[in-house]
Write a protein that holds these residues in place. Structure first.
Motif, PDB file in Angstrom:
ATOM      1  N   ILE A   2       0.771  -0.981   0.173  1.00 32.74           N
ATOM      2  CA  ILE A   2       0.170   0.066  -0.014  1.00 32.74           C
ATOM      3  C   ILE A   2       0.812   1.227   0.011  1.00 32.74           C
ATOM      4  O   ILE A   2       1.628   1.504   0.820  1.00 32.74           O
ATOM      5  N   PRO A 158      -4.555   0.665  -8.606  1.00 37.70           N
ATOM      6  CA  PRO A 158      -5.685   0.322  -7.242  1.00 37.70           C
ATOM      7  C   PRO A 158      -5.079  -0.607  -6.218  1.00 37.70           C
ATOM      8  O   PRO A 158      -5.466  -0.728  -5.012  1.00 37.70           O
ATOM      9  N   GLN A 159      -4.088  -1.522  -6.661  1.00 33.55           N
ATOM     10  CA  GLN A 159      -3.697  -2.531  -5.637  1.00 33.55           C
ATOM     11  C   GLN A 159      -2.828  -1.963  -4.661  1.00 33.55           C
ATOM     12  O   GLN A 159      -2.378  -2.531  -3.740  1.00 33.55           O
ATOM     13  N   GLU A 160      -2.312  -0.593  -5.045  1.00 28.98           N
ATOM     14  CA  GLU A 160      -1.564   0.082  -3.933  1.00 28.98           C
ATOM     15  C   GLU A 160      -2.163   0.969  -3.201  1.00 28.98           C
ATOM     16  O   GLU A 160      -1.472   1.891  -2.773  1.00 28.98           O
ATOM     17  N   CYS A 161      -3.569   0.937  -3.245  1.00 26.53           N
ATOM     18  CA  CYS A 161      -4.437   1.976  -2.708  1.00 26.53           C
ATOM     19  C   CYS A 161      -5.324   1.323  -1.453  1.00 26.53           C
ATOM     20  O   CYS A 161      -5.697   0.182  -1.535  1.00 26.53           O
ATOM     21  N   GLU A 175     -13.586  -1.868  -3.762  1.00 28.55           N
ATOM     22  CA  GLU A 175     -13.028  -3.241  -3.782  1.00 28.55           C
ATOM     23  C   GLU A 175     -13.227  -3.749  -5.109  1.00 28.55           C
ATOM     24  O   GLU A 175     -12.455  -4.490  -5.685  1.00 28.55           O
ATOM     25  N   GLY A 178     -10.444  -3.211  -7.360  1.00 28.63           N
ATOM     26  CA  GLY A 178      -9.285  -3.669  -6.933  1.00 28.63           C
ATOM     27  C   GLY A 178      -8.508  -2.768  -5.726  1.00 28.63           C
ATOM     28  O   GLY A 178      -7.397  -3.075  -5.330  1.00 28.63           O
ATOM     29  N   ILE A 179      -9.173  -1.731  -5.210  1.00 27.80           N
ATOM     30  CA  ILE A 179      -8.851  -0.898  -4.199  1.00 27.80           C
ATOM     31  C   ILE A 179      -9.136  -1.682  -2.832  1.00 27.80           C
ATOM     32  O   ILE A 179     -10.270  -2.221  -2.607  1.00 27.80           O
ATOM     33  N   THR A 180      -8.187  -1.735  -1.857  1.00 26.94           N
ATOM     34  CA  THR A 180      -8.547  -2.335  -0.393  1.00 26.94           C
ATOM     35  C   THR A 180      -9.340  -1.412   0.189  1.00 26.94           C
ATOM     36  O   THR A 180      -9.168  -0.221   0.354  1.00 26.94           O
TER      37      THR A 180
END
Length: 203
Positions: A2, A158-161, A175, A178-180
């Motif tokens: 993240i 997205p995967q870094e957020c 989500e 792809g966002i946590t």
């Protein structure tokens, strides 16, 4: 990993204390309930967030629902900036994350009129890396478009957020892209969840 922390504003970074303003304006009992149903608890009021219609048109639609309370509805609109109160931890939290190497962003459903009347309470915006308020882009959460606009504008992966919001439907929408997501309950809970994701912040 993240790298970016995205914040909702209402009930996460600020208290949306509309009930307190109602009481201050003398709205009690039936008046309190009727004005609330015509404004903050109505679907019509959400059109302020979208920013696609003139304020007067939205106010007129609210009044149409309860015409006996036109004076109170207009009075509340005049005082809407007072519904925003920054939480004591907000600036420290954002600064701590930025100091620790994370980029912070705002993604919020927010009306232009409230934004303009509460600029001092929203001054923490300048502490963040970037922000999108719904009225600026004419779309609102949980619509996918507003999330994509944030990702595209700031070139975010997205995967870094991670996105922190108090409403489950807004988390679900993030989500799907792809966002946590972290559904906010309180700062302690959110920081604990961030730490589980490897995100370290101080205050």
């Amino acid at each position: 990993m993240i790298k970016n922390v995205i914040f909702d504003v209402g009930n996460v970074l600020v208290d949306f204390c509309w009930e307190e303003v109602f009481h201050k304006l003398g709205f009690e009992g039936e008046t309190f309930e009727c004005v609330a149903d015509a404004t903050v608890r109505s679907v019509t009021w959400n059109e302020f967030d979208r920013g696609a219609k003139p304020d007067e048109e939205i106010i007129a639609a609210c009044i149409k629902e309860t015409p006996d309370y036109e004076r109170e509805i207009r009075l509340f609109y005049d005082h809407v900036g007072e519904t925003i109160r920054t939480y004591p931890y907000t600036v420290r939290w954002i600064r701590s994350l930025e100091k620790n190497g994370y980029h912070t962003y705002i993604l919020s459903n927010f009306p232009k009129s409230t934004y303009e009347k509460a600029t001092e309470e929203l001054s923490f915006e300048k502490e963040t890396t970037g922000a999108i308020f719904s009225y600026q882009v004419k779309c609102i959460k949980p619509e996918a478009e507003i999330y994509k606009l944030l990702l595209d504008r700031y070139h975010l992966v997205p995967q870094e957020c991670v996105f922190i919001d108090d409403r489950p439907e807004n988390i679900e929408a993030a989500e799907k892209l792809g966002i946590t997501g972290i559904q906010f309950q309180n700062q302690h809970q959110a920081k604990r969840r961030l730490l589980e994701l490897g995100v370290v912040s101080g205050s």
